[in-house]
Design a protein around this motif. Structure first.
Motif, short mmCIF file in Angstrom:
data_model
loop_
_atom_site.label_atom_id
_atom_site.label_comp_id
_atom_site.label_asym_id
_atom_site.label_seq_id
_atom_site.Cartn_x
_atom_site.Cartn_y
_atom_site.Cartn_z
N ALA A 100 33.91 3.21 10.96
CA ALA A 100 33.07 1.93 10.70
C ALA A 100 33.36 1.36 9.10
O ALA A 100 33.01 0.29 8.74
CB ALA A 100 31.86 1.89 11.09
N THR A 101 33.51 2.52 8.36
CA THR A 101 33.48 2.32 6.85
C THR A 101 34.46 3.22 6.21
O THR A 101 34.77 4.19 6.80
CB THR A 101 32.22 2.40 6.25
OG1 THR A 101 31.76 3.95 6.39
CG2 THR A 101 30.95 1.66 6.79
N LEU A 102 34.95 2.90 5.07
CA LEU A 102 35.85 3.72 4.41
C LEU A 102 35.17 4.82 4.13
O LEU A 102 35.73 6.03 4.03
CB LEU A 102 36.27 2.85 3.01
CG LEU A 102 37.10 1.76 3.02
CD1 LEU A 102 37.27 1.23 1.83
CD2 LEU A 102 38.31 2.60 3.39
N GLY A 103 33.85 4.97 3.78
CA GLY A 103 33.22 6.27 3.49
C GLY A 103 33.19 7.20 4.56
O GLY A 103 33.20 8.39 4.48
N GLU A 104 33.01 6.80 5.66
CA GLU A 104 33.14 7.60 6.86
C GLU A 104 34.65 8.03 7.18
O GLU A 104 34.53 9.31 7.56
CB GLU A 104 32.55 6.83 8.17
CG GLU A 104 31.09 6.48 8.27
CD GLU A 104 30.70 5.85 9.73
OE1 GLU A 104 29.65 5.64 9.80
OE2 GLU A 104 31.69 5.33 10.41
N GLU A 106 36.91 8.62 4.82
CA GLU A 106 37.05 9.53 4.03
C GLU A 106 36.30 10.89 4.23
O GLU A 106 36.98 11.89 4.10
CB GLU A 106 36.69 8.99 2.56
CG GLU A 106 37.70 7.97 1.94
CD GLU A 106 37.48 7.46 0.71
OE1 GLU A 106 36.32 7.83 0.17
OE2 GLU A 106 37.97 6.43 0.41
N LYS A 190 51.60 -0.94 -3.01
CA LYS A 190 50.13 -1.06 -2.61
C LYS A 190 50.14 -2.65 -2.65
O LYS A 190 50.47 -3.31 -3.38
CB LYS A 190 49.48 -0.67 -3.64
CG LYS A 190 48.77 0.90 -3.63
CD LYS A 190 47.47 0.95 -4.20
CE LYS A 190 46.71 2.19 -3.45
NZ LYS A 190 47.14 3.45 -4.15
N ILE A 192 47.50 -5.46 -2.57
CA ILE A 192 46.00 -6.03 -3.22
C ILE A 192 45.56 -7.24 -2.89
O ILE A 192 46.25 -8.37 -2.81
CB ILE A 192 46.27 -5.81 -4.75
CG1 ILE A 192 46.53 -4.28 -5.06
CG2 ILE A 192 44.82 -6.17 -5.61
CD1 ILE A 192 47.20 -4.37 -6.67
N VAL A 193 44.40 -7.46 -2.56
CA VAL A 193 43.39 -8.69 -2.21
C VAL A 193 43.31 -9.39 -3.40
O VAL A 193 42.63 -8.70 -4.52
CB VAL A 193 42.26 -8.51 -1.30
CG1 VAL A 193 41.75 -9.73 -0.95
CG2 VAL A 193 42.62 -7.69 -0.25
N LEU A 295 42.37 -0.71 6.55
CA LEU A 295 40.78 -0.75 6.46
C LEU A 295 40.37 -1.18 4.91
O LEU A 295 39.16 -2.07 4.93
CB LEU A 295 39.89 0.37 6.80
CG LEU A 295 38.50 0.45 6.87
CD1 LEU A 295 38.13 -0.67 8.14
CD2 LEU A 295 38.06 1.78 7.45
N ARG A 296 41.07 -0.61 3.94
CA ARG A 296 40.55 -1.10 2.77
C ARG A 296 40.76 -2.32 2.28
O ARG A 296 39.99 -3.07 1.60
CB ARG A 296 41.34 0.09 1.84
CG ARG A 296 40.92 -0.12 0.19
CD ARG A 296 41.68 -0.74 -0.73
NE ARG A 296 43.22 -0.33 -0.67
CZ ARG A 296 44.11 -1.10 -0.91
NH1 ARG A 296 44.07 -2.47 -1.14
NH2 ARG A 296 45.32 -0.54 -0.92
N ALA A 299 37.74 -4.16 3.76
CA ALA A 299 36.68 -4.00 2.98
C ALA A 299 36.68 -4.81 1.58
O ALA A 299 35.66 -5.57 1.28
CB ALA A 299 36.53 -2.60 2.67
N ASP A 300 37.80 -4.89 0.88
CA ASP A 300 38.07 -5.62 -0.09
C ASP A 300 37.90 -7.18 0.10
O ASP A 300 37.47 -7.77 -0.64
CB ASP A 300 39.23 -5.23 -0.96
CG ASP A 300 39.30 -4.05 -1.68
OD1 ASP A 300 38.50 -3.53 -1.88
OD2 ASP A 300 40.56 -3.64 -2.09
N MET A 302 36.15 -8.31 2.42
CA MET A 302 34.65 -8.75 2.54
C MET A 302 34.10 -8.56 1.44
O MET A 302 32.96 -9.35 0.97
CB MET A 302 34.12 -7.88 3.38
CG MET A 302 34.76 -7.93 4.96
SD MET A 302 34.44 -9.58 5.83
CE MET A 302 32.94 -9.14 6.42
N LEU A 303 34.65 -7.82 0.33
CA LEU A 303 33.71 -7.68 -0.85
C LEU A 303 33.97 -9.06 -1.91
O LEU A 303 32.94 -9.46 -2.56
CB LEU A 303 34.24 -6.40 -1.79
CG LEU A 303 33.92 -6.05 -3.16
CD1 LEU A 303 32.37 -5.81 -2.92
CD2 LEU A 303 34.84 -4.67 -3.71
#
Lengths: 315, 315
Positions: A100-104, A106, A190, A192-193, A295-296, A299-300, A302-303
């Motif tokens: 569900a998240t990058l933290g999970e 990793e 890479k 990048i957003v 996923l990153r 997240a970016d 959404m950030l």
């Protein structure tokens, strides 16, 4: 004595026996002689011909011979299940998105590394037939621009999936992350957003439409347009233009390919057999494949994304 | 002949000569004999006693002896500047947050690795005086729970910073990321976001108030409360409770410490000298410190957070 050494098939258990397991995982495992489907578990689903248990604990207790577990549940509970699977010393195949998240995500990769088991963060769209040809075409050229167009009708493809518009459900990024998994495979650098417009229905929490500007490290401009309300022709295409003006279209989610208007490929979708072949190779080689870049990117987005009210969405 | 070998000071250039440069970077560099402030650049600011140029290009052209560059601009342009600095073969000190997105931050780290220069993703709050003592206290105990309370008055501390409530401005996470940089330093395990309520004023795009549930890999419950509208007593505290019931409070952003109600430490803030001493050591050792976990936690909160309308915010 001179024959090929026969390797015993890798013994697999499934967690989650819903639509994706029945449509893709079960037939792909059964079609691969290097794999063996031992059992599955689910609180309620009981697909034909699969030895099924109520819980992961029951399945592993009944079948200690299971060597690897594929997790086909919704992403919200993948981290918890992956922890149990890794603690039991089994290899892990994660449906997309890996968590569900990058933290999970990793954390799962860290646990697998510490325990010495294989983890595959699977991105099925990378196994679409025309993706590798596109990657090679890009590798041989200077690229001017890339345009991702991913437009589908949520009412047609995701009926009853209410969670998709809830917080964390990702909205149009749920299918859109497939395009990002292809993009991060075919582009050598890479991604990048830089900017994102997130159109969120006033009664929902996840975007139904997104426009993004991205770039590669060396400055190739990438535009991505996502629309979940597309009626008529559905589009899952990536358009690439080289600096010399050559044009490639990877279409229908990666099954079609045309270059300068000429059709090069039009094949049937066959992603999961490729994914499982990759997983089997990883396990045999004691390696992992845990690329979380799609996923990153979400997240970016959404950030830094700008939130724009969109009309109410009623299924 | 038996004296200590004298090392030449590390020659530093500054990009961005605004408030943070004047208040913190310039005095910290000048107070450290291992460092030398060569010049700075800014389109308009001209602080006393600093040789200043209009642009990075001009500064580097005039001072090829510069070995390292500290980037104190707003985060949105840090990636672009870091690329130029690294391309010129200089070491990089990044103010917090290291970039506008995780993708940009990772790209900077990749570039620095490829070029063989040092990068420091600085998190100044980690250098608050009581942080290390807190880290050691936690390391020696089984921890039951952690509570982050970061409540400040945006009108008092961030006047005129309109960008803070724009898309990508992070809102209350702009100061809140400092608490996350402390949290990820004092907790030995990865910190994972499980739930976030994001209160966003109807006329803004970034949260003004956030409640988060987090966890460590081994299940320590962490609660974090952020409020940007706090009047009266301002709070920048982290409360830690051990399984034995011992209670620690790290207060005032890391300058105060009490254990079981007894005051252990109450010092003046002195973060940037520590940061610069760390940077100098990294450069001498040809190492980097590029931990992006605080930014990753904010991105994950924005990825899965529930958006809740808050009243209009008028500065």
């Amino acid at each position: 004595m001179f024959g090929k050494k026969k390797v015993k098939p890798l013994k697999i258990g499934l967690v989650g026996l819903g639509k994706i397991a029945v449509d893709q995982h079960i037939p792909s495992i059964r079609a691969n002689p290097a794999l063996e489907l031992v059992a599955g578990c689910s609180p309620n689903a009981r697909p034909d011909g699969v030895t099924a248990y109520d819980s992961l604990e029951d399945m592993l207790a009944a079948h200690p011979e299971i060597e690897a577990v594929a997790i086909c549940t919704p992403p919200q509970i993948r981290h918890k299940i992956a922890r149990q699977v890794i603690a039991a010393g089994k290899h892990v195949f994660l449906e997309k998105p890996p968590a569900a998240t990058l933290g999970e995500a990793e954390a799962i990769a860290d646990l697998a590394r510490a325990k010495g088991v294989t983890v595959l963060a699977s991105w099925h769209s990378r196994y679409a037939p025309a993706v590798e040809t596109t990657r090679e075409w890009i590798a041989g050229r200077k690229i001017k621009s890339i345009h991702v167009v991913w437009k589908e009708n949520v009412r047609q493809w995701h009926p009853g999936q209410k969670w998709i518009f809830e917080a964390g459900g990702m909205g149009v990024f749920d299918p859109g992350i497939n395009s990002l998994s292809i993009l991060t495979r075919i582009v050598p650098e890479k991604v990048i957003v830089k900017k994102a417009d997130l159109h969120i229905p006033v009664n929902c929490e996840a975007p139904i439409q997104v426009e993004m500007d991205l770039t590669t490290e060396s400055g190739v401009a990438i535009r991505a347009d996502y629309d979940f309300l597309q009626t008529g022709i559905q589009t899952w295409s990536i358009f690439v233009e080289s600096e010399k003006g050559e044009k490639l279209e990877l279409s229908m989610g990666g099954t079609g390919l045309s270059i300068d208007g000429k059709e090069i490929m039009k094949e049937k979708e066959a992603e999961y057999p490729g994914l499982y072949a990759h997983f089997e190779k990883l396990v045999r080689a004691s390696q992992s494949d845990a690329d979380f870049s799609p996923l990153r990117i979400v997240a970016d987005a959404m950030l830094l994304g700008k939130r724009i009210d969109a009309p109410e969405y009623i299924e």
